[in-house]
Design a protein around this motif. Structure first.
Motif, PDB file in Angstrom:
ATOM      1  N   LYS A   1      12.353  12.848   3.399  1.00 38.91           N
ATOM      2  CA  LYS A   1      10.866  12.429   3.290  1.00 38.91           C
ATOM      3  C   LYS A   1      10.549  12.057   4.597  1.00 38.91           C
ATOM      4  O   LYS A   1      10.662  11.251   5.299  1.00 38.91           O
ATOM      5  CB  LYS A   1      10.993  11.450   2.159  1.00 38.91           C
ATOM      6  N   LYS A   2       9.125  12.571   4.792  1.00 41.08           N
ATOM      7  CA  LYS A   2       8.492  12.402   5.898  1.00 41.08           C
ATOM      8  C   LYS A   2       7.327  11.697   6.049  1.00 41.08           C
ATOM      9  O   LYS A   2       6.663  11.508   4.926  1.00 41.08           O
ATOM     10  CB  LYS A   2       7.947  13.831   6.739  1.00 41.08           C
ATOM     11  N   GLN A   3       6.987  10.950   6.944  1.00 34.30           N
ATOM     12  CA  GLN A   3       5.909   9.960   7.197  1.00 34.30           C
ATOM     13  C   GLN A   3       5.357   9.948   8.650  1.00 34.30           C
ATOM     14  O   GLN A   3       5.998   9.986   9.423  1.00 34.30           O
ATOM     15  CB  GLN A   3       6.235   8.729   6.746  1.00 34.30           C
ATOM     16  N   GLN A   4       3.827   9.761   8.813  1.00 34.68           N
ATOM     17  CA  GLN A   4       3.280   9.544   9.945  1.00 34.68           C
ATOM     18  C   GLN A   4       2.614   8.349  10.010  1.00 34.68           C
ATOM     19  O   GLN A   4       1.932   7.716   9.170  1.00 34.68           O
ATOM     20  CB  GLN A   4       2.201  10.492  10.024  1.00 34.68           C
ATOM     21  N   ILE A   5       2.816   7.641  11.015  1.00 38.43           N
ATOM     22  CA  ILE A   5       2.004   6.243  11.369  1.00 38.43           C
ATOM     23  C   ILE A   5       1.352   6.368  12.497  1.00 38.43           C
ATOM     24  O   ILE A   5       1.858   6.793  13.630  1.00 38.43           O
ATOM     25  CB  ILE A   5       3.426   5.099  11.143  1.00 38.43           C
ATOM     26  N   ILE A   6       0.081   5.773  12.473  1.00 35.23           N
ATOM     27  CA  ILE A   6      -0.599   5.624  13.976  1.00 35.23           C
ATOM     28  C   ILE A   6      -0.889   4.166  13.960  1.00 35.23           C
ATOM     29  O   ILE A   6      -1.554   3.561  13.080  1.00 35.23           O
ATOM     30  CB  ILE A   6      -1.851   6.508  13.918  1.00 35.23           C
ATOM     31  N   VAL A   7      -0.770   3.558  15.024  1.00 35.01           N
ATOM     32  CA  VAL A   7      -0.875   1.975  15.208  1.00 35.01           C
ATOM     33  C   VAL A   7      -2.099   1.955  16.356  1.00 35.01           C
ATOM     34  O   VAL A   7      -1.784   2.589  17.724  1.00 35.01           O
ATOM     35  CB  VAL A   7       0.167   1.446  15.775  1.00 35.01           C
ATOM     36  N   ILE A   8      -3.063   1.279  16.147  1.00 38.10           N
ATOM     37  CA  ILE A   8      -4.151   1.068  16.960  1.00 38.10           C
ATOM     38  C   ILE A   8      -4.468  -0.366  17.089  1.00 38.10           C
ATOM     39  O   ILE A   8      -5.049  -1.063  16.325  1.00 38.10           O
ATOM     40  CB  ILE A   8      -5.593   2.019  16.818  1.00 38.10           C
ATOM     41  N   GLY A   9      -4.077  -1.013  17.970  1.00 35.51           N
ATOM     42  CA  GLY A   9      -4.014  -2.494  18.114  1.00 35.51           C
ATOM     43  C   GLY A   9      -3.458  -3.259  17.034  1.00 35.51           C
ATOM     44  O   GLY A   9      -2.154  -2.842  16.741  1.00 35.51           O
ATOM     45  N   SER A  10      -4.035  -3.920  16.166  1.00 33.75           N
ATOM     46  CA  SER A  10      -3.441  -4.559  14.950  1.00 33.75           C
ATOM     47  C   SER A  10      -3.697  -3.558  13.658  1.00 33.75           C
ATOM     48  O   SER A  10      -3.300  -3.982  12.516  1.00 33.75           O
ATOM     49  CB  SER A  10      -3.966  -5.747  14.589  1.00 33.75           C
ATOM     50  N   THR A  11      -4.230  -2.382  13.698  1.00 30.52           N
ATOM     51  CA  THR A  11      -4.533  -1.496  12.738  1.00 30.52           C
ATOM     52  C   THR A  11      -3.338  -0.570  12.371  1.00 30.52           C
ATOM     53  O   THR A  11      -3.160   0.116  13.390  1.00 30.52           O
ATOM     54  CB  THR A  11      -5.910  -0.942  12.842  1.00 30.52           C
ATOM     55  N   VAL A  12      -3.023  -0.259  11.273  1.00 32.52           N
ATOM     56  CA  VAL A  12      -1.862   0.572  11.001  1.00 32.52           C
ATOM     57  C   VAL A  12      -2.436   1.626  10.072  1.00 32.52           C
ATOM     58  O   VAL A  12      -2.792   1.162   9.028  1.00 32.52           O
ATOM     59  CB  VAL A  12      -0.507  -0.211  10.609  1.00 32.52           C
ATOM     60  N   TYR A  13      -2.370   2.738  10.382  1.00 36.26           N
ATOM     61  CA  TYR A  13      -2.626   4.053   9.480  1.00 36.26           C
ATOM     62  C   TYR A  13      -1.262   4.563   9.185  1.00 36.26           C
ATOM     63  O   TYR A  13      -0.334   5.153   9.910  1.00 36.26           O
ATOM     64  CB  TYR A  13      -3.314   4.945  10.073  1.00 36.26           C
ATOM     65  N   ALA A  14      -0.897   4.952   7.647  1.00 35.86           N
ATOM     66  CA  ALA A  14       0.181   5.625   7.357  1.00 35.86           C
ATOM     67  C   ALA A  14      -0.157   6.607   6.202  1.00 35.86           C
ATOM     68  O   ALA A  14      -0.976   6.566   5.643  1.00 35.86           O
ATOM     69  CB  ALA A  14       1.173   4.415   6.807  1.00 35.86           C
ATOM     70  N   LYS A  15       0.646   7.734   6.353  1.00 40.33           N
ATOM     71  CA  LYS A  15       0.448   8.909   5.600  1.00 40.33           C
ATOM     72  C   LYS A  15       1.841   9.612   5.284  1.00 40.33           C
ATOM     73  O   LYS A  15       2.316  10.100   6.224  1.00 40.33           O
ATOM     74  CB  LYS A  15      -0.328   9.801   6.200  1.00 40.33           C
ATOM     75  N   LYS A  16       2.215   9.555   3.844  1.00 40.34           N
ATOM     76  CA  LYS A  16       3.636  10.121   3.695  1.00 40.34           C
ATOM     77  C   LYS A  16       3.291  11.789   3.264  1.00 40.34           C
ATOM     78  O   LYS A  16       2.120  12.227   3.083  1.00 40.34           O
ATOM     79  CB  LYS A  16       4.126   9.369   2.415  1.00 40.34           C
ATOM     80  N   GLU A  17       4.507  12.294   3.523  1.00 37.14           N
ATOM     81  CA  GLU A  17       4.420  13.853   3.156  1.00 37.14           C
ATOM     82  C   GLU A  17       3.593  14.192   1.926  1.00 37.14           C
ATOM     83  O   GLU A  17       4.299  13.448   0.949  1.00 37.14           O
ATOM     84  CB  GLU A  17       5.729  14.579   3.484  1.00 37.14           C
TER      85      GLU A  17
END
Length: 231
Positions: A114-130
């Motif tokens: 199962k794939k997932q993408q994460i973007i971290v900008i400072g203390s903010t975390v964005y996540a998106k699963k397949e």
């Protein structure tokens, strides 16, 4: 957070800091250890050292060498593979710490297919699963609390194994004993001619972690997802 999850998170943290987890809370004792392996990474001049194979290395001296090289690095790509309880997690992580107050990271991971993408900008975390239509957003995520994680890591032994030719270049191989969250186990580190950590491999509490570093200071662009794509 469970020990296994902390070990996986610490692997990502170590990759972010490009230190091989060797800097904080180090013990000053040194002694023999042995473990072999291979590494791969971007081309660099042949590694050279006056150390002899099997020689014990002062932990503080080893840490100082790595710290000096790490201070010159702000951008890296790391390939992180963790194996625990029969589950393999693969991550490709690009980090940019040019702005120390607002570090950035882009992580592509795969767990049990199962794939997932994460973007971290400072203390903010964005996540998106397949399969997800939109990104989720969180702030002040404990998984990226570097100080807390790294304070749990220590080395007690460092031994120079020798030069190893890997993918056409020579790297310095060191065998160490590492403790994390009260658990002790073997950890191997490979350095290039500039004492940059090119690869590390450890096994703690049934979790095997392998990190390969490359693309030092190669420019990258990491941005937040469009607001319309965040829920």
């Amino acid at each position: 957070m469970s020990v296994s999850r902390r070990l996986v998170t610490a692997a990502a943290t170590c990759a972010l800091l490009v230190t091989g987890c060797s800097l904080p809370g180090l013990s000053t004792s040194s002694g023999p250890g042995a473990k072999t392996g291979q590494s791969a990474g971007a081309s660099s001049p042949a590694a050279k050292t006056s150390r002899r194979a099997g020689e014990s290395v002062d932990v503080a001296e080893f840490s100082k060498e790595i710290k000096a090289s790490q201070e010159k690095i702000t951008i890296t790509t790391s390939e992180i593979i963790t194996e625990t309880n029969g589950v393999t997690t693969k991550q490709t992580k690009v980090t940019d710490t040019s702005d120390k107050s607002r570090p950035k990271a882009k992580i592509d991971s795969e767990v049990a297919g199962k794939k997932q993408q994460i973007i971290v900008i400072g203390s903010t975390v964005y996540a998106k699963k397949e399969g997800d239509a939109k990104w989720t957003k969180t702030t002040d995520n404990d998984d990226f609390n570097n100080s807390e994680l790294l304070s749990k890591i220590t080395f007690s032994k460092v031994t120079y194994v020798g030069l190893e030719t890997v993918d056409g270049e020579q790297l310095q191989h060191y065998a160490t004993e590492m403790s994390m969250f009260g658990i002790t186990g073997p950890a191997d580190v490979w350095l290039d001619s500039q004492s940059r950590v090119r690869r590390s491999s450890s096994a703690l509490s049934g979790t095997k972690i392998t990190i390969t570093m490359s693309n030092f200071n190669k420019p990258v662009t990491i941005t937040e997802p469009p607001a319309s794509e965040v829920q």
